[in-house]
Enzyme design. Sequence first.
Site, mmCIF file in Angstrom:
data_model
loop_
_atom_site.group_PDB
_atom_site.id
_atom_site.type_symbol
_atom_site.label_atom_id
_atom_site.label_comp_id
_atom_site.label_asym_id
_atom_site.label_seq_id
_atom_site.Cartn_x
_atom_site.Cartn_y
_atom_site.Cartn_z
ATOM 1 N N GLU A 496 39.896 59.062 101.680
ATOM 2 C CA GLU A 496 41.309 59.242 101.327
ATOM 3 C C GLU A 496 42.152 59.633 102.542
ATOM 4 O O GLU A 496 42.992 60.524 102.471
ATOM 5 C CB GLU A 496 41.463 60.296 100.221
ATOM 6 N N GLU A 590 34.972 57.336 93.963
ATOM 7 C CA GLU A 590 35.227 58.503 93.107
ATOM 8 C C GLU A 590 35.749 58.005 91.762
ATOM 9 O O GLU A 590 36.680 57.203 91.715
ATOM 10 C CB GLU A 590 36.230 59.481 93.731
#
Length: 899
Positions: A496, A590
């Site tokens: 991220e 995720e």
Amino acid sequence: MSSHCLSWAYSWLTLSTLFCSVNCAPAEIYANLKPRQAFATHGREQISLNSGWRFHRTETNSDQIAYDDILNYSINNEVLKSWILPSANEFIKDAANRHQRPAGNPRTTVPQTRKNFDDNTWQEVNLPHDWAIQGPFYAGYGVPIGGGMGRLPVQGVGWYRRQVEVTQNDKGKSIYLDIDGAMSYAMVWLNDKLVGGWPYGYNSFRLDLTPYLSLGKENLLAIRLDNPTNSSRWYPGGGIYRNVWLTKVDQTHVSQWGTYVTSKEVSSHSAIVDAVVQIENTGNSSRTIEVATDIHADGGTGEKIGEFTRTKITLAGGEKKQINSSLKVANPRLWGPFPQQQPNMYLAVTRLYSENKTIDKFETPFGIRTLTYDANKGLLVNGEHVRIQGVNQHHDLGALGAAFNVRAAQRQLEVLREAGCNAIRMSHNPPAPELLDLTDRMGFLVMDEVFDMWELQKNPYDMHLTFADWKEPILRAFLRRDRNHPSIIAWSIGNEVGEQTTGTSGAEIAQTLRNIVREEDPTRQITASMNAAEPNMPFPGALDVVSLNYQGEGIRDTPAYSQLNNGRKTPPQYGAFHDAFPDNMILSSETAASLSTRGTYLFPVTDGISAPVNDTSGGNSTTMYVSAYELYTADFGSSPDKVFVTQDKNPFGAGEFVWSGWDYLGEPTPYYSARSSYFGFIDLAGFKKDRFFLYQARWRPDLKMAHILPHWTWPNRIGEVTPVHVFTAADEAELFVNGKSQGRQKKVESSYRFRWDDVVYQPGELHVVTYKNGDVWAKDNVTTAETAAQLKIKPDRAIIKADGNDLSFITVKVTDSKGNAVPEADTAITFAVSGPGEIVATDNGDPTDLEAFPSKTRKAFSGLALVIVRAKAGVSGSIIVTASAKGLQSGKATIEASE
Ligand SMILES: *[C@@H]1O[C@H](CO)[C@@H](O)[C@H](O)[C@H]1NC(C)=O
Ligand SMILES: *[C@@H]1O[C@H](CO)[C@@H](O)[C@H](O)[C@H]1NC(C)=O
Ligand SMILES: *[C@@H]1O[C@H](CO)[C@@H](O)[C@H](O)[C@H]1NC(C)=O
Ligand SMILES: *[C@@H]1O[C@H](CO)[C@@H](O)[C@H](O)[C@H]1NC(C)=O
Ligand SMILES: *[C@@H]1O[C@H](CO)[C@@H](O)[C@H](O)[C@H]1NC(C)=O
Ligand SMILES: *[C@@H]1O[C@H](CO)[C@@H](O)[C@H](O)[C@H]1NC(C)=O
Ligand SMILES: *[C@@H]1O[C@H](CO)[C@@H](O)[C@H](O)[C@H]1NC(C)=O
Ligand SMILES: *[C@@H]1O[C@H](CO)[C@@H](O)[C@H](O)[C@H]1NC(C)=O
């Protein structure tokens, strides 16, 4: 060799006999376990430096040293960066970019580095050591370390000192300090001379002590670490939290992580194994040696199955050379993930000979297997499709903190395996090397990850500060250490990162990192997780595997999330990425970010399948608990049910890594006054939440299991609607309350649980009977408890090794006189131990419990508590553990410690 080295070896051998009891590979697989580089008797010695340290920490910088300006706690610090940077040179490809050590020593000399400095008042510690884990926790607002970093005192400067022993016999050897992990900004002095260091706390690194040692004399090693506040998004731990070794070896030797073993043309009939061995001569004069590498089966315990051509080479003083050779192996036993395949390991043993005398022996565990990354089918291992049923795991070990312990890590994997998990993403940093030995040997697939941020910060003092200087050495060190592990299926170069959405500039950084990975390991694909990048942006184009965080199942996209205005809303993105990258494998790095507090149920229960937590729906910001009906999520998250719907509609996906497997310290979304996360399907103490069984039902569809929630002890809810849900792989289920049917249900498409939302609570018994294809599948029942009467105590293992490392994890359950769990018991329990063991920590999995972990009194939480007992080194005997609480019958367990 010191005795510490032996005890380390023992702890590995122990694993072979103690490996998991539940749903595990046959025992013979684990008989393969060998200590990593432990008994290198010929030429090479690897001596544990874990014991006998003196340690001192200050909360602020009082020694006027800093790695860099930006880390000053006060001005007038001397910046030592230019002495530290040369430690990266091994991992910088272009000689022009390598660093020249400044002449002489730094101006500052600090007393802590001097031999005659009196450290007697400092604490005695053994490694692995985490200076913060004993607490106390910081409570409330305006504290130096808030919930995000776990409310524990990680910040400040820590010094470690000890003597190292070198004798006249070590004359002419190269002597290295090998640190598996130190948090963070490590700087190392030997005999008052600055040797070097390594800022990034998650890398393993080596420093050459040879020029600074005095043979036959006392040598003083001093290590300084520095943890800024606001440097991490989670609990980083503080200190030398992994193993430390002193490596003594002939001047001509196999380099650090100097072997690279790969295989090609793999089938069940044969495989070609390629080995690259890098050898260096650190001496001044030229040396002619012979290099031989053998391969042994069964991880090294089996027969020798082949040898590479013995090669003679001459290395000039200071020279490094690589030897490449190939070998055909007949009928290879392939490595594959358990339980679909078997995790067979081989061991390559490299020996260097000088005049027929072995001057170095270096061992490389490896596996033979193939990986295929298929855009439409997902991952194939050895040609067979393996769905990735993975989880994300942070590096902390709950109440033990960041200090690495093999048994604690193995326990984490065992509980995950019971759920049917077959893959781990090392979020978001290089793990302890022993964890990868475990994943190899237990047969887990691994996504190994190196960075949580690049140039763009997530916190003001995080590692973006060092990215420009250290990105290449951090990445190459990570890859060279880990690339022989067969469990690793992909490299993640970032999690991220902010650069996902910065257009071509972010994609260029990704490309730079990707090129480095390709140079070090062309055999695996490369990825970076994307929670914000969109299919038409340049960033995903710079990657091989498309790794989505939460976008796969959609973010804030269903009506329950419509009131949220705090971020991007997007429908499920699997299809859009699949269309944009039709040749790339796609997975979710995720999923979910579901939240719950074990054993805590709040009413009313949403009738949807997924909803964000707020104070009127699933959460209570006063108690800081989230309902365990397993329907509630972070604002950006989805329940497992909602994730499964999108996965089943997009079957080309390779699978998922759930956020998260275990709870971890820090990041206590949504209640930052707490200490630990709510994301895990296993709590911080290792107790299963209800959600564990939702994953187990999906990941182990052949397991005859049914799991009822909630508990059925609600004295204040008589006559009130109290929904009952059941997790099972069955296709039909009938629920009974005190023998009365609440209806038989058939599982409908896109539903992953049975739910009876109108059940009216009456004390007594809940009972469910499930069916598959019309036959009874599994049953479960839950009984209303009477008042608490006794403590039931159960160790996970009744025999442990007396090696000073091995642990018994002991669960204490509060029950009524009939043995029914008292589900909301919060009884204060006091633990005591006698015999050759000690209590290391206690816990209960309650994310709000700010009682320090070493406390011998711990309140039960939702009826359970945990005590962790360690055997003393070198003392056999019975360790007796007692748990007592006012008014309750005590519990007592005996654990045998054996040498
Ligand atoms: C470091 O010192 C400078 C002044 O030299 C100051 O502006 C800055 O805030 C300091 N940083 C920290 C983290 O203390
Ligand atoms: C640093 O962390 C503290 C404690 O969590 C917080 O109060 C403060 O705002 C943070 N500072 C910055 C600059 O982020
Ligand atoms: C190499 O030679 C130099 C200068 O002759 C000497 O100072 C140094 O100790 C030698 N190094 C080794 C490893 O023998
Ligand atoms: C040896 O193998 C490595 C890694 O595959 C490669 O980079 C190198 O070029 C090879 N060297 C020779 C001489 O073939
Ligand atoms: C090494 O061993 C071989 C075979 O045992 C022998 O023929 C050779 O003379 C030995 N070489 C040296 C230098 O001792
Ligand atoms: C809480 O969430 C529910 C939906 O799950 C929503 O209807 C309600 O408006 C939310 N409450 C607040 C205060 O945001
Ligand atoms: C939250 O918990 C507190 C303490 O048990 C209770 O007083 C309060 O009513 C709860 N709040 C909600 C919204 O249920
Ligand atoms: C519920 O479980 C208990 C203990 O396993 C068992 O004795 C009892 O018969 C069960 N009740 C039903 C209705 O199956």
